[in-house]
Motif scaffolding. Structure first.
Motif, PDB file in Angstrom:
ATOM      1  N   ARG A  74      -1.880 -25.262 -17.465  1.00  0.00           N
ATOM      2  CA  ARG A  74      -1.238 -25.072 -18.779  1.00  0.00           C
ATOM      3  C   ARG A  74      -2.245 -25.258 -19.909  1.00  0.00           C
ATOM      4  O   ARG A  74      -2.244 -24.500 -20.886  1.00  0.00           O
ATOM      5  N   THR A  75      -3.126 -26.233 -19.772  1.00  0.00           N
ATOM      6  CA  THR A  75      -4.167 -26.442 -20.778  1.00  0.00           C
ATOM      7  C   THR A  75      -5.100 -25.239 -20.835  1.00  0.00           C
ATOM      8  O   THR A  75      -5.458 -24.766 -21.923  1.00  0.00           O
ATOM      9  N   ALA A  76      -5.473 -24.720 -19.676  1.00  0.00           N
ATOM     10  CA  ALA A  76      -6.343 -23.544 -19.624  1.00  0.00           C
ATOM     11  C   ALA A  76      -5.664 -22.342 -20.279  1.00  0.00           C
ATOM     12  O   ALA A  76      -6.318 -21.557 -20.971  1.00  0.00           O
ATOM     13  N   ALA A  77      -4.362 -22.188 -20.093  1.00  0.00           N
ATOM     14  CA  ALA A  77      -3.625 -21.083 -20.716  1.00  0.00           C
ATOM     15  C   ALA A  77      -3.638 -21.232 -22.239  1.00  0.00           C
ATOM     16  O   ALA A  77      -3.797 -20.232 -22.961  1.00  0.00           O
ATOM     17  N   ALA A 107      -6.069 -19.753 -27.631  1.00  0.00           N
ATOM     18  CA  ALA A 107      -6.921 -20.148 -28.755  1.00  0.00           C
ATOM     19  C   ALA A 107      -8.160 -19.265 -28.835  1.00  0.00           C
ATOM     20  O   ALA A 107      -8.590 -18.874 -29.937  1.00  0.00           O
ATOM     21  N   ALA A 108      -8.734 -18.930 -27.682  1.00  0.00           N
ATOM     22  CA  ALA A 108      -9.925 -18.075 -27.668  1.00  0.00           C
ATOM     23  C   ALA A 108      -9.587 -16.661 -28.144  1.00  0.00           C
ATOM     24  O   ALA A 108     -10.386 -16.019 -28.829  1.00  0.00           O
ATOM     25  N   LYS A 109      -8.393 -16.170 -27.809  1.00  0.00           N
ATOM     26  CA  LYS A 109      -7.955 -14.858 -28.298  1.00  0.00           C
ATOM     27  C   LYS A 109      -7.837 -14.869 -29.820  1.00  0.00           C
ATOM     28  O   LYS A 109      -8.264 -13.925 -30.491  1.00  0.00           O
ATOM     29  N   GLU A 110      -7.244 -15.913 -30.332  1.00  0.00           N
ATOM     30  CA  GLU A 110      -7.092 -16.027 -31.789  1.00  0.00           C
ATOM     31  C   GLU A 110      -8.455 -16.150 -32.464  1.00  0.00           C
ATOM     32  O   GLU A 110      -8.698 -15.545 -33.510  1.00  0.00           O
ATOM     33  N   ASN A 111      -9.350 -16.914 -31.857  1.00  0.00           N
ATOM     34  CA  ASN A 111     -10.697 -17.043 -32.404  1.00  0.00           C
ATOM     35  C   ASN A 111     -11.391 -15.682 -32.454  1.00  0.00           C
ATOM     36  O   ASN A 111     -12.025 -15.341 -33.456  1.00  0.00           O
ATOM     37  N   LEU A 112     -11.259 -14.904 -31.391  1.00  0.00           N
ATOM     38  CA  LEU A 112     -11.866 -13.570 -31.365  1.00  0.00           C
ATOM     39  C   LEU A 112     -11.252 -12.680 -32.441  1.00  0.00           C
ATOM     40  O   LEU A 112     -11.976 -11.954 -33.137  1.00  0.00           O
ATOM     41  N   ARG A 113      -9.956 -12.751 -32.603  1.00  0.00           N
ATOM     42  CA  ARG A 113      -9.295 -11.946 -33.645  1.00  0.00           C
ATOM     43  C   ARG A 113      -9.842 -12.288 -35.022  1.00  0.00           C
ATOM     44  O   ARG A 113     -10.171 -11.405 -35.819  1.00  0.00           O
ATOM     45  N   ILE A 114     -10.002 -13.576 -35.289  1.00  0.00           N
ATOM     46  CA  ILE A 114     -10.528 -14.020 -36.576  1.00  0.00           C
ATOM     47  C   ILE A 114     -11.968 -13.545 -36.763  1.00  0.00           C
ATOM     48  O   ILE A 114     -12.335 -13.029 -37.830  1.00  0.00           O
ATOM     49  N   GLU A 115     -12.775 -13.701 -35.725  1.00  0.00           N
ATOM     50  CA  GLU A 115     -14.179 -13.268 -35.809  1.00  0.00           C
ATOM     51  C   GLU A 115     -14.270 -11.768 -36.055  1.00  0.00           C
ATOM     52  O   GLU A 115     -15.105 -11.312 -36.847  1.00  0.00           O
ATOM     53  N   GLU A 116     -13.426 -10.986 -35.375  1.00  0.00           N
ATOM     54  CA  GLU A 116     -13.439  -9.532 -35.584  1.00  0.00           C
ATOM     55  C   GLU A 116     -13.035  -9.175 -37.015  1.00  0.00           C
ATOM     56  O   GLU A 116     -13.659  -8.301 -37.632  1.00  0.00           O
ATOM     57  N   THR A 168     -23.371 -11.112 -33.383  1.00  0.00           N
ATOM     58  CA  THR A 168     -23.518 -12.148 -32.361  1.00  0.00           C
ATOM     59  C   THR A 168     -22.368 -13.150 -32.390  1.00  0.00           C
ATOM     60  O   THR A 168     -22.004 -13.690 -31.350  1.00  0.00           O
ATOM     61  N   ASP A 169     -21.788 -13.372 -33.558  1.00  0.00           N
ATOM     62  CA  ASP A 169     -20.633 -14.269 -33.638  1.00  0.00           C
ATOM     63  C   ASP A 169     -19.436 -13.681 -32.890  1.00  0.00           C
ATOM     64  O   ASP A 169     -18.705 -14.404 -32.195  1.00  0.00           O
ATOM     65  N   VAL A 170     -19.249 -12.382 -33.017  1.00  0.00           N
ATOM     66  CA  VAL A 170     -18.161 -11.711 -32.307  1.00  0.00           C
ATOM     67  C   VAL A 170     -18.438 -11.740 -30.804  1.00  0.00           C
ATOM     68  O   VAL A 170     -17.539 -12.002 -29.994  1.00  0.00           O
ATOM     69  N   LEU A 171     -19.692 -11.492 -30.428  1.00  0.00           N
ATOM     70  CA  LEU A 171     -20.049 -11.545 -29.011  1.00  0.00           C
ATOM     71  C   LEU A 171     -19.843 -12.939 -28.435  1.00  0.00           C
ATOM     72  O   LEU A 171     -19.393 -13.080 -27.291  1.00  0.00           O
ATOM     73  N   ASP A 172     -20.177 -13.961 -29.198  1.00  0.00           N
ATOM     74  CA  ASP A 172     -19.933 -15.339 -28.745  1.00  0.00           C
ATOM     75  C   ASP A 172     -18.440 -15.584 -28.538  1.00  0.00           C
ATOM     76  O   ASP A 172     -18.043 -16.234 -27.560  1.00  0.00           O
ATOM     77  N   ALA A 173     -17.623 -15.070 -29.446  1.00  0.00           N
ATOM     78  CA  ALA A 173     -16.167 -15.231 -29.307  1.00  0.00           C
ATOM     79  C   ALA A 173     -15.657 -14.489 -28.080  1.00  0.00           C
ATOM     80  O   ALA A 173     -14.776 -14.989 -27.364  1.00  0.00           O
ATOM     81  N   GLU A 174     -16.208 -13.315 -27.799  1.00  0.00           N
ATOM     82  CA  GLU A 174     -15.816 -12.574 -26.602  1.00  0.00           C
ATOM     83  C   GLU A 174     -16.229 -13.324 -25.338  1.00  0.00           C
ATOM     84  O   GLU A 174     -15.470 -13.373 -24.357  1.00  0.00           O
ATOM     85  N   ALA A 175     -17.414 -13.913 -25.358  1.00  0.00           N
ATOM     86  CA  ALA A 175     -17.881 -14.688 -24.204  1.00  0.00           C
ATOM     87  C   ALA A 175     -17.001 -15.911 -23.978  1.00  0.00           C
ATOM     88  O   ALA A 175     -16.687 -16.264 -22.832  1.00  0.00           O
ATOM     89  N   LEU A 176     -16.600 -16.561 -25.058  1.00  0.00           N
ATOM     90  CA  LEU A 176     -15.714 -17.714 -24.951  1.00  0.00           C
ATOM     91  C   LEU A 176     -14.371 -17.312 -24.344  1.00  0.00           C
ATOM     92  O   LEU A 176     -13.832 -18.017 -23.488  1.00  0.00           O
ATOM     93  N   LEU A 177     -13.853 -16.177 -24.768  1.00  0.00           N
ATOM     94  CA  LEU A 177     -12.588 -15.697 -24.211  1.00  0.00           C
ATOM     95  C   LEU A 177     -12.737 -15.390 -22.718  1.00  0.00           C
ATOM     96  O   LEU A 177     -11.874 -15.760 -21.915  1.00  0.00           O
ATOM     97  N   ALA A 178     -13.823 -14.753 -22.344  1.00  0.00           N
ATOM     98  CA  ALA A 178     -14.047 -14.443 -20.927  1.00  0.00           C
ATOM     99  C   ALA A 178     -14.148 -15.728 -20.107  1.00  0.00           C
ATOM    100  O   ALA A 178     -13.559 -15.831 -19.020  1.00  0.00           O
TER     101      ALA A 178
END
Length: 100
Positions: A20-23, A28-37, A48-58
């Protein structure tokens, strides 16, 4: 035997909490990526900030998969210790580890 079942049950419940924590981390990582985009489109951040957010989501998605695998493994151990027929149990499960 009872102690082993109790220990396995607690390990299974812990694995469910971790999943549940991982979910939540994926959300949160999806929202972070949306904000970065959005910020990238406005010229406020670098590519690179967007790429970092994508890596975090992955990485978050991979961790969620690993937590689900752990929960299924611990559930299987618990069921085996409790004397359940694993093949019959999983044949009737819809795929939701928490639905047991």
């Amino acid at each position: 035997m009872s102690n082993k079942v109790d220990t396995a049950y607690r390990a299974f419940r812990r694995a469910l909490r971790e999943a549940r924590t991982a979910a939540r981390n994926v959300a949160a990582a999806k929202e972070n990526l949306r904000i970065e985009e959005d910020q990238y489109k406005a010229g406020m951040v670098r590519t690179t900030d967007v790429l970092d957010a994508e890596a975090l989501l992955a990485a978050s998605r991979f961790e969620l998969i690993a937590r689900h695998e752990s929960a299924y493994a611990r559930q299987g151990r618990l069921l085996a210790l409790a004397g359940r027929d694993l093949a019959a149990f999983y044949r009737g499960v819809s795929g939701n580890v928490e639905g047991s």
